[in-house]
Design an enzyme around this catalytic site. Sequence first.
Site, PDB file in Angstrom:
ATOM      1  N   ASP A  79      11.355  -1.523  -2.046  1.00 32.51           N
ATOM      2  CA  ASP A  79      11.861  -0.757  -3.413  1.00 32.51           C
ATOM      3  C   ASP A  79      11.070  -0.107  -4.236  1.00 32.51           C
ATOM      4  O   ASP A  79       9.838  -0.063  -3.687  1.00 32.51           O
ATOM      5  CB  ASP A  79      12.947  -2.137  -3.958  1.00 32.51           C
ATOM      6  CG  ASP A  79      11.345  -3.193  -4.446  1.00 32.51           C
ATOM      7  OD1 ASP A  79      10.384  -3.169  -4.129  1.00 32.51           O
ATOM      8  OD2 ASP A  79      11.636  -4.264  -5.644  1.00 32.51           O
ATOM      9  N   TYR A  81       7.669   0.421  -7.214  1.00 29.62           N
ATOM     10  CA  TYR A  81       6.811   0.364  -7.181  1.00 29.62           C
ATOM     11  C   TYR A  81       7.209  -0.760  -9.160  1.00 29.62           C
ATOM     12  O   TYR A  81       8.606   0.460  -9.315  1.00 29.62           O
ATOM     13  CB  TYR A  81       5.828   0.473  -8.099  1.00 29.62           C
ATOM     14  CG  TYR A  81       5.038   1.616  -6.538  1.00 29.62           C
ATOM     15  CD1 TYR A  81       4.536  -0.206  -5.734  1.00 29.62           C
ATOM     16  CD2 TYR A  81       4.657   2.838  -6.386  1.00 29.62           C
ATOM     17  CE1 TYR A  81       4.041   1.105  -4.469  1.00 29.62           C
ATOM     18  CE2 TYR A  81       4.640   3.063  -4.802  1.00 29.62           C
ATOM     19  CZ  TYR A  81       3.745   2.329  -3.965  1.00 29.62           C
ATOM     20  OH  TYR A  81       3.314   3.374  -2.851  1.00 29.62           O
ATOM     21  N   PHE A  92       6.699   5.290  -1.771  1.00 31.13           N
ATOM     22  CA  PHE A  92       5.160   5.053  -1.300  1.00 31.13           C
ATOM     23  C   PHE A  92       4.611   5.484  -2.161  1.00 31.13           C
ATOM     24  O   PHE A  92       2.914   5.727  -2.380  1.00 31.13           O
ATOM     25  CB  PHE A  92       4.929   4.795  -0.203  1.00 31.13           C
ATOM     26  CG  PHE A  92       5.415   3.953   1.385  1.00 31.13           C
ATOM     27  CD1 PHE A  92       4.617   2.746   1.980  1.00 31.13           C
ATOM     28  CD2 PHE A  92       6.176   4.139   2.115  1.00 31.13           C
ATOM     29  CE1 PHE A  92       5.311   1.578   2.276  1.00 31.13           C
ATOM     30  CE2 PHE A  92       6.916   3.335   3.605  1.00 31.13           C
ATOM     31  CZ  PHE A  92       5.976   2.018   2.772  1.00 31.13           C
ATOM     32  N   HIS A 208       4.411  -3.232   8.679  1.00 32.85           N
ATOM     33  CA  HIS A 208       4.447  -2.785   7.504  1.00 32.85           C
ATOM     34  C   HIS A 208       2.794  -2.048   6.572  1.00 32.85           C
ATOM     35  O   HIS A 208       1.740  -2.638   7.421  1.00 32.85           O
ATOM     36  CB  HIS A 208       4.748  -3.945   6.290  1.00 32.85           C
ATOM     37  CG  HIS A 208       5.034  -3.060   4.662  1.00 32.85           C
ATOM     38  ND1 HIS A 208       4.637  -2.605   3.574  1.00 32.85           N
ATOM     39  CD2 HIS A 208       5.836  -2.807   4.315  1.00 32.85           C
ATOM     40  CE1 HIS A 208       4.446  -2.284   2.630  1.00 32.85           C
ATOM     41  NE2 HIS A 208       6.187  -2.195   3.054  1.00 32.85           N
TER      42      HIS A 208
END
Length: 244
Positions: A79, A81, A92, A208
């Site tokens: 999701d 920031y 990202f 991740h």
Amino acid sequence: MPEAANNELLDATALETDRLPPCWQAVLTMHPASLQLARIKAAIAAELGAGVKIYPQHPWRALCLTPLADIRVVILGQDPYHGPGQAQGLAFSVASSSKAPPSLRNIFLEISRDQALAESCSTHHPDPDLTRWAKQGVLLLNTALTVRSGEPASHAKLGWQVVTDSIIAAVARREQPTVFMLWGAHAQSRIETISNQSHRHLILCANHPSPLSARRAPIPFLGCGHFGQANQWLMAQAIEPILW
């Protein structure tokens, strides 16, 4: 929609799809994405009416920068920031003026150490704004496209996955071979959505890139070699590699 990074809050008109490229409008007007999107719009309108602050201003930015026919690589995030001056509608990615978050720093570290990249790696100082990737055909898609300010994963149960799964499936249905980079259990839960559509794609899985998991088993992100593997595979399909 402007291409420059924008860190302002979402407003009531931001979820309209009429300014998207026609290829994406066609995907989002199909069932079940269209029905779920209507529900999401209503829920977010209610939150905005109650004074809730929501990011990003342009939740469809990844789709605007990367038309369906141009996609060579898909990178799935979770999701946006949730802090001011961060979310810009690309997984990202943050604005050039912002400090790269920890996961993005690990992404850049992995790129810098990937010896398979050779000449297909950018020599420039890493810019945390990943617009340059999106313009090359890298779909930087979060599986939830909005978030409340200061509340990570606050819209994870709003039903965005129905919409973004439709986007992922549309990419996978194409004839063009595509690389899917799935980092972490959340992204890897979409493997079935991809493989059910086609087996012509390359699916790369690892932990991740977050500092909490980037070096851990079973598949550490640091050392995974995904960026070099992606470019080598693209070239084997007679597709231009990505300048990472």
